[in-house]
Write a protein that holds these residues in place. Structure first.
Motif, PDB file in Angstrom:
ATOM      1  N   GLU A  49      41.487  32.918  44.105  1.00 54.52           N
ATOM      2  CA  GLU A  49      42.358  33.989  44.566  1.00 54.52           C
ATOM      3  C   GLU A  49      41.568  34.999  45.389  1.00 54.52           C
ATOM      4  N   LYS A  53      42.364  36.219  49.285  1.00 51.67           N
ATOM      5  CA  LYS A  53      42.553  37.601  49.705  1.00 51.67           C
ATOM      6  C   LYS A  53      41.529  37.980  50.783  1.00 51.67           C
ATOM      7  N   GLU A  56      42.875  36.651  53.904  1.00 52.41           N
ATOM      8  CA  GLU A  56      44.048  37.417  54.345  1.00 52.41           C
ATOM      9  C   GLU A  56      43.684  38.838  54.753  1.00 52.41           C
ATOM     10  N   GLN A  58      42.630  41.319  52.801  1.00 54.94           N
ATOM     11  CA  GLN A  58      43.034  42.334  51.831  1.00 54.94           C
ATOM     12  C   GLN A  58      41.854  42.921  51.057  1.00 54.94           C
ATOM     13  N   LEU A  73      40.319  46.310  46.800  1.00 56.09           N
ATOM     14  CA  LEU A  73      41.259  45.740  47.748  1.00 56.09           C
ATOM     15  C   LEU A  73      41.745  46.824  48.702  1.00 56.09           C
TER      16      LEU A  73
END
Length: 659
Positions: A49, A53, A56, A58, A73
């Motif tokens: 995960e 992220k 992406e 994030q 984040l």
């Protein structure tokens, strides 16, 4: 400021020890558990995960510490994850412009690793040492010190006892005083070729002052004094007793000249090989070592052994020979002079009333040991305190003596008027016969108040201590014993005789049998000793030994015993029949006053009245038949008669109700 040399309180020391152990255990758990998951901020995130992220965009920034990753984040939430060893992680972070910082993984030093590894073993060893020290009971022996001696060096800081505190056993005190003088000035004896005795054995019944004499030696002699019990040598491990004997003598040699006191030496010094099925090997090894240490190849100069026992018959002969126990000192029961001095010693700390006469108390306590007399004085003091008295009077001593010898008054015992009358005549019969028997001891007291197992009693006190008994005194005792039974027959009839005379009959039969079979006082059988059937216990079973007399001789013995008892019976019957008026008057007085002294009994039998400050009642004149006096309401009385051994006061009482 507290003295640094003063030992700590054991309770504080134990609390500190347990507190240290608890803290060490907590630290150990913390070290092995490592940092808690709650210590690191952020939510745990799966590594896959985390990569998603990052791709992406994030993830704002991360901190890498070894393989631990923590960061924020884009929404400012914190996270943490673990890097399984991904070599492309740095390139991914750069590609997405993620700010990162890297630090090397913190590893414990080698010293800390050694400490953490050894800490459990250190804690276990500390706990083991702590429990071993607790098992020592403060006697200073190591954890494996089973073979160390348990002898304690006696100090005289408090409660010092000297020969001034020992009374009534002058001969034994003189023997031990010589040992003390030898230790203080040995040259006085060496000039004449005298040698210090190896040992002294104190022999005597319980309570006669054997241990007190040993304490007096420690108080008089300015030498080290070791004390130990015979049972302290024997242990469950074979060889421990012998090791303790060796260690005890090693300590004594270092402190010579000194005295070693062994109390109850019969626990370790019993005759070897005398037990059923073989002796105890551990006990015999201990005794062998003790024999060698006392008189073996190695000379133990300056060490004196003082031992005490009340069973000299079971000691091994090798222990009693000269060279080991050179002196056997008999510590017997005190005579009347000794009892008077012993009472004076124990009365020092007791506030006495002017009427207290130690001589009278000593006369009334034949056969009492020093411990018995100390208990008597203590009971009198307790009675005085219970009665809220400021001084201990003769009344308390008399009541304490009755309590010790016969038990507590049974005031809650309820009896009928007929039973009280029979009790009064029963005890009056004993008293009248005793007064008219020239060889009988003087009467001291008569009472119909139940005490212990006795429902009434007549006590006679000898003028002096008796060490042997003559024939006329024995026949007088038989007549007195039968007096109660005869009084019941004369007053109430043959069918109304009670079981209260069972103790009298038992005493009379035993005395007559001893006269015939042991003391040679039968003209028919002559001055011979005849043994009887005796029961012995062998391996838990009762075994009867056969008598060594023929059937014809056994019949003669029974006939002679009956003849002697019946002589006493006839003599008592003749006395009471001739003095029936005195019997009535004395029974009335007992019903009225319940307890009469010897002087009051004589006045009643002489026809005089009794004047007491607590009662205005007068006795009926001598010669009135029947029972005129009525016992006061609320008082209890009883009957019964029991004999006493020749060495004890003539206590008429000792039967249970309905015996």
């Amino acid at each position: 400021m507290p003295d640094p040399k003063k030992p700590q309180n054991p309770l504080i020391r134990n609390l500190l020890m347990w507190g240290g152990i608890l803290i060490a255990l907590v630290l150990l758990v913390q070290l092995f558990q490592g940092p808690s998951k709650t210590e690191a901020a952020g939510q745990q995130m799966a590594y896959s995960e985390f990569l998603t992220k990052v791709d992406e965009g994030q993830v704002r920034n991360v901190e890498i510490s070894g393989r631990q990753i923590a960061g924020k984040l884009a929404n400012d939430s914190e996270f943490r994850t673990y890097n399984p060893g991904d070599p492309e992680l740095i390139s991914r972070l750069r590609a997405k412009n993620v700010t990162f910082d890297a630090q090397p993984e913190e590893r414990p030093s080698l010293l800390s690793q050694i400490i953490v590894g050894a800490l459990p073993f250190i804690i276990m060893i500390g706990i083991w040492i702590f429990f071993m020290r607790q098992m020592q009971n403060g006697q200073g022996r190591g954890a494996m010190g089973f073979g160390k001696s348990k002898a304690r060096m006696l100090t005289q800081k408090d409660g010092r006892v000297t020969f001034d505190d020992v009374a009534g056993i002058d001969e034994a005190r003189e023997e031990l005083q010589e040992i003390v003088d030898f230790l203080k000035d040995p040259s006085k004896f060496h000039r004449l070729g005298g040698k210090i005795p190896k040992g002294a054995l104190l022999v005597g019944p319980p309570g006669t002052g054997k241990t007190l004499l040993a304490r007096a030696i420690a108080g008089e002699a300015n030498v080290p004094f070791f004390t130990i019990s015979g049972s302290d040598f024997v242990e469950m491990f074979v060889g421990v007793g012998a090791s303790r004997v060796r260690d005890m003598f090693d300590q004594a040699k270092k402190n010579a000249p000194c005295i070693i006191f062994i109390d109850e030496i019969d626990a370790v010094g019993r005759h070897r090989g005398a037990g059923l099925g073989g002796g105890n090997d551990e006990r015999e090894q201990t005794l062998n070592q003790l024999l060698v240490e006392m008189d073996g190849f190695d000379a133990n100069e300056g060490i004196i052994i003082v031992a005490a026992t009340n069973r000299p018959d079971v000691l091994d002969p090798a222990l009693l020979r000269p060279g080991r126990f050179d002196r056997q000192i008999v510590v017997g029961r005190p005579d009347i002079e000794g009892r008077e001095r012993i009472l004076a010693v124990h009365m020092r700390k007791v506030p006495l009333a002017p009427d207290v006469n130690p001589r009278v108390i000593a006369r009334g306590t034949p056969g009492f040991s020093g411990a018995d007399l100390a208990n008597l004085v203590n009971e009198a003091a307790l009675l005085a305190a219970r009665r809220s008295r400021r001084l201990v009077s003769m009344k308390e001593f008399e009541d304490a003596k009755d309590k010790v010898m016969m038990g507590v008054e049974r005031k809650s015992m309820v009896m009928t008027e007929d039973e009280k009358k029979m009790t009064a005549y029963h005890e009056a019969g004993h008293a009248v016969v005793s007064v008219h028997e020239p060889a009988s001891d003087p009467i001291h007291k008569a009472t119909i108040i139940p005490r212990g197992r006795a429902l009434g009693m007549v006590m006679r006190l000898p003028e002096r201590d008796n060490y042997s008994y003559h024939r006329d005194k024995m026949h007088a005792n038989l007549s007195v014993a039968m007096g109660g039974r005869i009084a019941e027959e004369l007053i109430f009839g043959h069918d109304k005789v009670s079981s209260g005379a069972s103790g009298d009959i038992q005493m009379a039969t035993g005395l007559a049998k001893a006269m015939v079979t042991q003391w040679g006082m039968s003209d028919t059988l002559g001055p011979l000793q005849y043994s009887e059937n005796q029961e012995e216990v062998f391996l838990g079973h009762s075994v009867t030994r056969q008598q060594n007399v023929s059937e014809q001789t056994a019949q003669l013995i029974d006939a002679e015993v009956k003849r002697i008892v019946m002589q006493g019976y006839d003599r008592a019957k003749s006395i009471l029949s001739e003095n029936i008026d005195q019997l009535h008057a004395l029974a009335n007085a007992l019903l009225e006053y319940e307890t009469l002294t010897g002087d009051e009994i004589k006045r009643v039998m002489a026809g005089e009245s009794i004047d007491r400050p607590d009662s205005a009642a007068k006795l009926p004149p001598l010669g009135i038949g029947g029972v005129a006096g009525i016992p006061k309401s609320g008082r209890r009385s009883g009957g019964g008669l029991g004999g006493a051994a020749p060495a004890t006061p003539r206590t008429m009482g000792g039967d249970q109700p309905g015996a």
